[in-house]
Design an enzyme around this catalytic site. Structure first.
Site, PDB file in Angstrom:
ATOM      1  N   LYS A   1      14.013  -1.936  -7.098  1.00 22.80           N
ATOM      2  CA  LYS A   1      14.523  -1.134  -5.977  1.00 22.80           C
ATOM      3  C   LYS A   1      14.847  -2.027  -4.784  1.00 22.80           C
ATOM      4  O   LYS A   1      15.870  -1.843  -4.132  1.00 22.80           O
ATOM      5  CB  LYS A   1      13.526  -0.061  -5.568  1.00 22.80           C
ATOM      6  CG  LYS A   1      14.162   0.878  -4.584  1.00 22.80           C
ATOM      7  CD  LYS A   1      13.219   1.906  -4.103  1.00 22.80           C
ATOM      8  CE  LYS A   1      13.405   2.087  -2.637  1.00 22.80           C
ATOM      9  NZ  LYS A   1      12.643   1.145  -1.827  1.00 22.80           N
ATOM     10  N   ASP A   2      13.995  -3.008  -4.549  1.00 24.56           N
ATOM     11  CA  ASP A   2      14.285  -3.981  -3.489  1.00 24.56           C
ATOM     12  C   ASP A   2      14.965  -5.170  -4.161  1.00 24.56           C
ATOM     13  O   ASP A   2      14.353  -6.219  -4.370  1.00 24.56           O
ATOM     14  CB  ASP A   2      12.989  -4.393  -2.797  1.00 24.56           C
ATOM     15  CG  ASP A   2      12.346  -3.201  -2.100  1.00 24.56           C
ATOM     16  OD1 ASP A   2      12.972  -2.647  -1.187  1.00 24.56           O
ATOM     17  OD2 ASP A   2      11.251  -2.796  -2.503  1.00 24.56           O
TER      18      ASP A   2
ATOM     19  N   SER B   1       7.688   4.413  -0.464  1.00 28.97           N
ATOM     20  CA  SER B   1       6.587   4.860   0.403  1.00 28.97           C
ATOM     21  C   SER B   1       7.137   5.558   1.641  1.00 28.97           C
ATOM     22  O   SER B   1       6.441   6.334   2.287  1.00 28.97           O
ATOM     23  CB  SER B   1       5.731   3.670   0.828  1.00 28.97           C
ATOM     24  OG  SER B   1       5.259   3.005  -0.315  1.00 28.97           O
ATOM     25  N   ARG B   2       8.393   5.257   1.985  1.00 30.14           N
ATOM     26  CA  ARG B   2       8.988   5.878   3.181  1.00 30.14           C
ATOM     27  C   ARG B   2       9.386   7.338   2.929  1.00 30.14           C
ATOM     28  O   ARG B   2       9.639   8.070   3.889  1.00 30.14           O
ATOM     29  CB  ARG B   2      10.229   5.095   3.604  1.00 30.14           C
ATOM     30  CG  ARG B   2       9.903   3.728   4.141  1.00 30.14           C
ATOM     31  CD  ARG B   2      11.013   3.223   5.037  1.00 30.14           C
ATOM     32  NE  ARG B   2      10.529   2.132   5.870  1.00 30.14           N
ATOM     33  CZ  ARG B   2      10.662   0.848   5.566  1.00 30.14           C
ATOM     34  NH1 ARG B   2      11.290   0.503   4.467  1.00 30.14           N
ATOM     35  NH2 ARG B   2      10.189  -0.084   6.362  1.00 30.14           N
TER      36      ARG B   2
ATOM     37  N   LEU C   1       0.621   3.622  -2.146  1.00 29.42           N
ATOM     38  CA  LEU C   1       1.073   3.574  -3.544  1.00 29.42           C
ATOM     39  C   LEU C   1       1.602   4.928  -4.011  1.00 29.42           C
ATOM     40  O   LEU C   1       1.172   5.979  -3.558  1.00 29.42           O
ATOM     41  CB  LEU C   1      -0.077   3.138  -4.459  1.00 29.42           C
ATOM     42  CG  LEU C   1      -0.708   1.772  -4.215  1.00 29.42           C
ATOM     43  CD1 LEU C   1      -1.595   1.387  -5.404  1.00 29.42           C
ATOM     44  CD2 LEU C   1       0.305   0.678  -3.955  1.00 29.42           C
ATOM     45  N   HIS C   2       2.543   4.847  -4.945  1.00 31.60           N
ATOM     46  CA  HIS C   2       3.101   6.040  -5.583  1.00 31.60           C
ATOM     47  C   HIS C   2       3.405   5.682  -7.032  1.00 31.60           C
ATOM     48  O   HIS C   2       3.080   4.563  -7.479  1.00 31.60           O
ATOM     49  CB  HIS C   2       4.349   6.527  -4.831  1.00 31.60           C
ATOM     50  CG  HIS C   2       5.351   5.449  -4.568  1.00 31.60           C
ATOM     51  ND1 HIS C   2       6.049   4.812  -5.570  1.00 31.60           N
ATOM     52  CD2 HIS C   2       5.756   4.858  -3.415  1.00 31.60           C
ATOM     53  CE1 HIS C   2       6.860   3.910  -5.043  1.00 31.60           C
ATOM     54  NE2 HIS C   2       6.690   3.901  -3.722  1.00 31.60           N
TER      55      HIS C   2
ATOM     56  N   HIS D   1       4.864   2.240  -7.860  1.00 34.74           N
ATOM     57  CA  HIS D   1       3.907   1.118  -7.911  1.00 34.74           C
ATOM     58  C   HIS D   1       3.098   1.181  -9.207  1.00 34.74           C
ATOM     59  O   HIS D   1       2.806   0.155  -9.812  1.00 34.74           O
ATOM     60  CB  HIS D   1       2.927   1.188  -6.734  1.00 34.74           C
ATOM     61  CG  HIS D   1       3.564   1.043  -5.394  1.00 34.74           C
ATOM     62  ND1 HIS D   1       3.685   2.081  -4.506  1.00 34.74           N
ATOM     63  CD2 HIS D   1       4.118  -0.034  -4.784  1.00 34.74           C
ATOM     64  CE1 HIS D   1       4.264   1.664  -3.397  1.00 34.74           C
ATOM     65  NE2 HIS D   1       4.555   0.382  -3.538  1.00 34.74           N
TER      66      HIS D   1
ATOM     67  N   GLY E   1       0.824  -1.204   0.000  1.00 38.15           N
ATOM     68  CA  GLY E   1       0.000   0.000   0.000  1.00 38.15           C
ATOM     69  C   GLY E   1       0.856   1.250   0.000  1.00 38.15           C
ATOM     70  O   GLY E   1       2.055   1.186  -0.295  1.00 38.15           O
TER      71      GLY E   1
HETATM   72  O1  PAF Z   1       8.042  -4.885  -1.660  1.00 38.49           O
HETATM   73  C1  PAF Z   1       6.963  -4.908  -1.035  1.00 38.49           C
HETATM   74  O2  PAF Z   1       6.128  -4.009  -1.182  1.00 38.49           O
HETATM   75  C2  PAF Z   1       6.653  -6.061  -0.100  1.00 38.49           C
HETATM   76  O3  PAF Z   1       7.819  -6.570   0.466  1.00 38.49           O
HETATM   77  C3  PAF Z   1       5.843  -7.183  -0.760  1.00 38.49           C
HETATM   78  C4  PAF Z   1       6.580  -7.823  -1.902  1.00 38.49           C
HETATM   79  C5  PAF Z   1       4.506  -6.629  -1.249  1.00 38.49           C
HETATM   80  C6  PAF Z   1       5.533  -8.287   0.268  1.00 38.49           C
HETATM   81  O4  PAF Z   1       4.808  -7.805   1.346  1.00 38.49           O
END
Ligand code: PAF
Length: 262
Positions: free
Chosen positions: A141-142, A178-179, A26-27, A30, A24
């Site tokens: 990004k992750d 989101s942070r 969202l930006h 996303h 959630g």
């Molecule tokens: O990257 C994220 O937003 C979260 O780690 C994910 C993949 C939705 C799992 O909760």
């Protein structure tokens, strides 16, 4: 108005080809995942679930922004077919089998956030089971998360194609997150040192650049082999610099492929 699904029963009534899991808040980052999903299929499901298993601190979990109405608008705008926003009881109805993140899960982000990746993999596997998509989209990004999800899909032989989406940046270079809403204007200035450092050609130069910004506290800066997340060696095809740290208590991540074909 976009369809909002809350229960497993309503979810089971439809088949979605593309899954875009989110926490959630969202930006545009996303939205780019949803837009990428739309190039694969017309039927894109976005999930919004603040997964308690992946937050090692109750405080971080409590502080995570919850903006469902805004999220629904952004998901619709980007072309999502529906949003699945389940409660904890729907996602974790009984004792759930935790998925281990293995050795790579203990490195870098995992070293700073014990249990984080096991929590991520457990919820992602559960969301896969609930939604049975053909494709699932995750942002670069992750990058360590993306690596571990791909590894899990391979290990468990899940019939899902993981699609990686490039990092979306603010005009000034800050990776969208989101942070970022927790950063003051001054914090944002400090945070820019991350993307500036990543523009350097090697880790030594990156460290020098980072050292010029007292507002940034480094957690790790490393170069990894994209294939196995291990150290770069003579057979490395793609290497990537990964970085994490804090600005005024807000944890920020970024990364960039290194080398001539980056
Ligand atoms: O990257 C994220 O937003 C979260 O780690 C994910 C993949 C939705 C799992 O909760």
């Amino acid at each position: 108005m976009i369809e909002l699904i809350n229960s497993e029963r309503d979810l089971a009534r439809q088949k979605f080809e593309v899954l875009v899991p989110t926490l959630g808040a969202l930006h545009a980052g996303h939205q780019s995942l949803i837009t990428l999903g739309k190039t694969l299929s017309d039927s894109v499901l976005t999930t919004i679930f603040v997964n308690p298993l992946q937050f090692e601190s109750k405080d971080d979990l409590a502080k995570y922004p919850k903006t469902l109405d805004h999220d629904l608008k952004l998901a619709e705008q980007a072309g999502a077919t529906a949003v699945f926003a389940p409660t904890v009881e729907v996602v974790y109805p009984t004792q759930i089998t935790k998925i281990s993140a293995g050795a790579v899960g203990d490195l870098y982000e995992g070293a700073s956030r014990a249990g984080h990746f096991a929590g991520v993999l457990t919820v992602v596997k559960r969301l896969f089971d609930l939604t049975k998509p053909k494709y699932a989209i995750f942002g670069e990004k992750d990058f360590q998360q993306l690596f571990l999800i791909k590894e899990m899909v391979q290990r468990l032989a899940l019939p899902i194609e993981i699609v990686a989406a490039p990092i979306i940046r603010e005009p000034d270079g800050l990776a969208m997150s989101s942070r970022n809403v927790r950063l003051t204007d001054a914090d944002r200035e400090s945070a820019l040192i991350i993307s500036t450092a990543l523009q350097q050609s090697n880790l030594e130069e990156m460290h020098k650049v980072l050292a010029t910004e007292p507002g940034f506290k480094l957690d790790y800066l490393a170069e990894i082999d994209e294939q196995n997340f291990g150290p770069v060696g003579s057979d490395t095809q793609y290497r990537r610099a990964i970085i994490a740290g804090w600005v005024n208590g807000v944890r920020l991540l970024d990364n960039k492929r290194m080398g001539s074909d980056a």
